[in-house]
Each structure stands twice: as C-alpha cells, then as structure tokens.
Design a protein around this motif. Structure first.
Motif, short mmCIF file in Angstrom:
data_model
loop_
_atom_site.label_atom_id
_atom_site.label_comp_id
_atom_site.label_asym_id
_atom_site.label_seq_id
_atom_site.Cartn_x
_atom_site.Cartn_y
_atom_site.Cartn_z
N LEU A 69 -9.90 1.46 0.74
CA LEU A 69 -9.67 2.16 2.00
C LEU A 69 -10.15 1.33 3.19
N GLY A 70 -11.26 0.63 3.02
CA GLY A 70 -11.76 -0.22 4.10
C GLY A 70 -10.76 -1.29 4.50
N VAL A 71 -10.16 -1.92 3.50
CA VAL A 71 -9.14 -2.94 3.78
C VAL A 71 -7.95 -2.30 4.49
N TYR A 72 -7.50 -1.17 3.97
CA TYR A 72 -6.34 -0.48 4.54
C TYR A 72 -6.58 -0.06 5.98
N VAL A 123 -0.87 -1.75 -2.25
CA VAL A 123 -0.75 -3.13 -1.77
C VAL A 123 -2.10 -3.65 -1.31
N SER A 124 -2.88 -2.83 -0.60
CA SER A 124 -4.22 -3.24 -0.18
C SER A 124 -5.10 -3.54 -1.38
N ASP A 125 -4.95 -2.75 -2.44
CA ASP A 125 -5.70 -2.98 -3.67
C ASP A 125 -5.36 -4.35 -4.27
N VAL A 126 -4.08 -4.72 -4.21
CA VAL A 126 -3.65 -6.03 -4.72
C VAL A 126 -4.24 -7.15 -3.87
N VAL A 127 -4.19 -7.00 -2.55
CA VAL A 127 -4.74 -8.02 -1.65
C VAL A 127 -6.25 -8.17 -1.86
N LEU A 128 -6.91 -7.04 -2.13
CA LEU A 128 -8.36 -7.04 -2.30
C LEU A 128 -8.80 -7.70 -3.61
N SER A 129 -8.01 -7.61 -4.65
CA SER A 129 -8.42 -8.06 -5.97
C SER A 129 -8.89 -9.51 -5.94
N GLY A 130 -10.08 -9.73 -6.49
CA GLY A 130 -10.65 -11.07 -6.53
C GLY A 130 -11.40 -11.46 -5.27
N HIS A 131 -11.49 -10.55 -4.31
CA HIS A 131 -12.14 -10.85 -3.03
C HIS A 131 -13.13 -9.75 -2.68
N PHE A 155 -1.70 -2.85 21.63
CA PHE A 155 -1.68 -1.53 21.00
C PHE A 155 -2.03 -1.70 19.52
N SER A 156 -2.32 -0.59 18.86
CA SER A 156 -2.69 -0.59 17.44
C SER A 156 -1.42 -0.62 16.61
N ILE A 157 -1.24 -1.66 15.79
CA ILE A 157 0.04 -1.80 15.08
C ILE A 157 0.16 -0.83 13.90
N GLN A 158 -0.96 -0.31 13.42
CA GLN A 158 -0.96 0.69 12.36
C GLN A 158 -0.07 0.28 11.18
N SER A 159 0.94 1.08 10.84
CA SER A 159 1.71 0.84 9.61
C SER A 159 2.63 -0.37 9.67
N ILE A 160 2.82 -0.97 10.84
CA ILE A 160 3.60 -2.21 10.88
C ILE A 160 2.87 -3.29 10.09
N SER A 161 1.55 -3.18 9.99
CA SER A 161 0.77 -4.14 9.22
C SER A 161 1.18 -4.15 7.75
N LYS A 162 1.81 -3.07 7.28
CA LYS A 162 2.20 -2.98 5.88
C LYS A 162 3.21 -4.06 5.50
N VAL A 163 4.04 -4.49 6.47
CA VAL A 163 5.01 -5.55 6.21
C VAL A 163 4.29 -6.85 5.84
N PHE A 164 3.25 -7.16 6.58
CA PHE A 164 2.54 -8.42 6.39
C PHE A 164 1.63 -8.37 5.16
N ALA A 165 1.01 -7.21 4.92
CA ALA A 165 0.21 -7.06 3.70
C ALA A 165 1.10 -7.14 2.46
N LEU A 166 2.29 -6.55 2.52
CA LEU A 166 3.24 -6.65 1.41
C LEU A 166 3.62 -8.10 1.15
N THR A 167 3.85 -8.86 2.20
CA THR A 167 4.21 -10.27 2.06
C THR A 167 3.10 -11.03 1.32
N ILE A 168 1.84 -10.76 1.69
CA ILE A 168 0.71 -11.41 1.03
C ILE A 168 0.63 -10.99 -0.44
N GLU A 170 -13.29 -10.55 3.05
CA GLU A 170 -12.40 -11.69 2.81
C GLU A 170 -10.93 -11.25 2.82
N ALA A 171 -10.65 -10.10 2.21
CA ALA A 171 -9.28 -9.59 2.18
C ALA A 171 -8.79 -9.24 3.58
#
Length: 311
Positions: free
Chosen positions: A188-191, A120-128, A60-73, A132-133
């Motif tokens: 938005l693409g990363v998110y 959070v996605s913006d933070v993960v994207l920075s520098g990439h 199934f599509s995990i949708q917003s559960i992914s936010k936990v893992f993106a936050l960790t990164i 890659e993000a």
C-alpha cells in the motif's frame, strides 16, 4: 495543414467558459481543496513540437495515471507472467470495487482498476524495500520526461494512507487468495506514493512519448519497451483506462488514454502525438469532466483517432 497551436489555444479558451465542471475528489484530503476552474493542456507531436495552453504548467496529482508507468516497469520485471495475476479485460465496475475479486478468486480484472494496480505495485516491490520501489517509479518518470524536478507530494501520500480503507480491503482480500506476496502495508505504501506523484501537463505529455513512438524515447532514440509491448499497453489504455467509462471515452475520443482522480488524462495517438489534459472536476465515473470534453474537441478538430486513417 492543421494548426495545432491554434486548436489547443481555442480549446483552452472554450474550456474556461464551461459551467458544469464536475466535482473534485474530496475523499482524498490533498485533492479536496483544488480549484475546479483550472484547465491545462499539452500536446507533443511526433516531431517534438510542444503546444501548451491554459494551466498546462500547473502541477497536479497524477493519481491513477501512474498505473501506466508502474505497469511498464512490472512488465519489464516479469513479462507475460504478470497476466497470471492480473486480467486484461474491462471491469464494468467502479475502480475500487471488491465485488469482482470475490467472484474471480482474487484476480483483478485489469491492471488499471485499483486492485490490479495494487498487484502491479506488489510486483514492483518484490526484491526491494518500499523506498527503493518508490524511487524506481519516480526515476522512471523523470527519465521518460527528461525532467528531474518531478516529485512525490508527501502530503497527498499521507492523506491517502490515512483514508485508504477501501484499498486496504482490496489488498487484504487479494492476500487471502495468495495474490499479494509482500507485506500489505508495504504494498500500500508503494501504491499510495506512486499515486501522489505531482506533474504538470507538459511533463506528463513528455512522459507518454514512448507510447506514441512505439516504445522508443524520441529524445535519445533508445528503446524503453519493445514495439509489441507498447502496442499492448496502448490497447489496455483504450479498453480499461477510464474504468467503467472506457467505452464511452473510446466512442467519443478514440484514443488510448488513462485518467486519474486528480483530474488528469494522458492520451496517445500512436505515431502522431502524446497529449495530457487536466481539470480537477470529475464526472460520475471518476474521470475529468472538462478534460474528457477537451479531448473530444481535440479529436474532432484534428481527426486524431486510432479509428481514423489520419490518426
């Protein structure tokens, strides 16, 4: 001794009989046609024992559960500096509300509402580059679950890009306040792609084990995050993981958890178990109706709760 396997199988059987199953998230094209009669559950205890029942191996599509893992990164990249851009308080509003952003000058209330997760996605994207993000998030989930078959459903991601006008409004509004640093289309693409990751309950429960084990991967013994950070992520899941239904979930279930509009819920009982449930029909707050009920039954049957001395 509690028979977890029996409890899990009984819950799956009981959930199959429930008539009021909520409504699927039909505003996302890839989710609109998912059968609401499905229910899956997976429980992985601290000793590594896995209990799966129902449709626990259905993707199934995990949708917003992914936010936990993106936050960790993101916390691994910028640490506590993240909290200058995102708050740590429950929102009390819908997950895609723009009202608070205006009142609070473009600072989202927490990292689990859509606006906060976009920062959070913006933070993960920075520098990439975006690819890659996105790849970093996917690799992290594969690492945690020890499963290289986890993938991004491109059809779901494309559907979210085609219909994500509210999220586009959120990111542009925050950009106007200077709280988005990269091009809005790339953020938005990363998110959208992280939300479109496809997993099953077994994989999702496996990915959540590091939060059960105080930041450590129980398979390798390696530290994923420091224990203090694991505790704080769990605290945010408890307070904010179910949008404006977080208080009700804490009251009924008593476990840190994060839901997604795909119908999945990841919950953690520190030191005890990592749990994933899935049923695509949602309640009025955007959380899985049957999944929430199943977790309430599980907590009652096991005594697992951060508010219980056994949990």
């Amino acid at each position: 001794m509690t028979d977890i396997d029996h409890i899990v199988r009984k819950i799956a059987a009981d959930m199959a009989q429930e008539q009021d199953r909520g409504r699927v998230a039909d505003y996302i094209p890839g989710l609109a046609c998912v059968d609401p009669n499905q229910f899956g559950i997976a429980v992985i205890t601290a000793d590594g024992t896995i209990h799966v029942a129902g449709d626990g191996d259905t993707l199934f599509s995990i949708q917003s559960i992914s936010k936990v893992f993106a936050l960790t990164i993101a916390l691994g990249k910028v640490g506590d500096a993240l909290w200058h851009r995102v708050g740590r308080e429950p929102s009390g509003s819908a997950f895609n509300s723009i009202v608070q952003l205006e009142q609070e000058h473009g600072i989202p209330r927490n990292p689990f509402i859509n606006a906060g997760a976009i920062v959070v996605s913006d933070v993960v994207l920075s520098g990439h580059r975006p690819r890659e993000a996105i790849g970093e998030i996917l690799r992290f989930l594969r690492q945690l679950a020890h499963d290289d078959t986890i993938f991004i459903d491109d059809d779901v991601a494309r559907g979210e890009q085609d219909t994500g006008f509210r999220n586009a409004a959120l990111v542009n509004y925050m950009r106007a306040f200077g709280n988005i640093h990269n091009p809005v289309e790339e953020v938005l693409g990363v998110y959208f792609h992280q939300c479109a990751i496809a997993m099953n309950c077994r994989q999702l429960a496996a990915a959540g084990r590091f939060l059960m084990m105080h930041g450590r991967d129980p398979v390798t013994g390696h530290s994923i995050v420091p224990p203090t950070r694991a505790k704080r992520i769990n605290a945010l899941m408890m307070m904010c993981g179910h949008y404006d239904g977080s208080g009700e979930f804490a009251f009924r279930v008593g476990m840190p958890g994060k839901s997604g509009v795909g119908g999945g819920i990841l919950t953690v009982v520190p030191g005890v178990a990592s749990i994933a449930v899935w049923s695509p029909g949602l309640n009025e707050r955007g959380n899985s109706k049957i999944g929430s009920l199943a977790l309430e039954r599980l907590a009652a049957a096991t005594g697992w709760s951060v508010f219980n001395s056994r949990g």
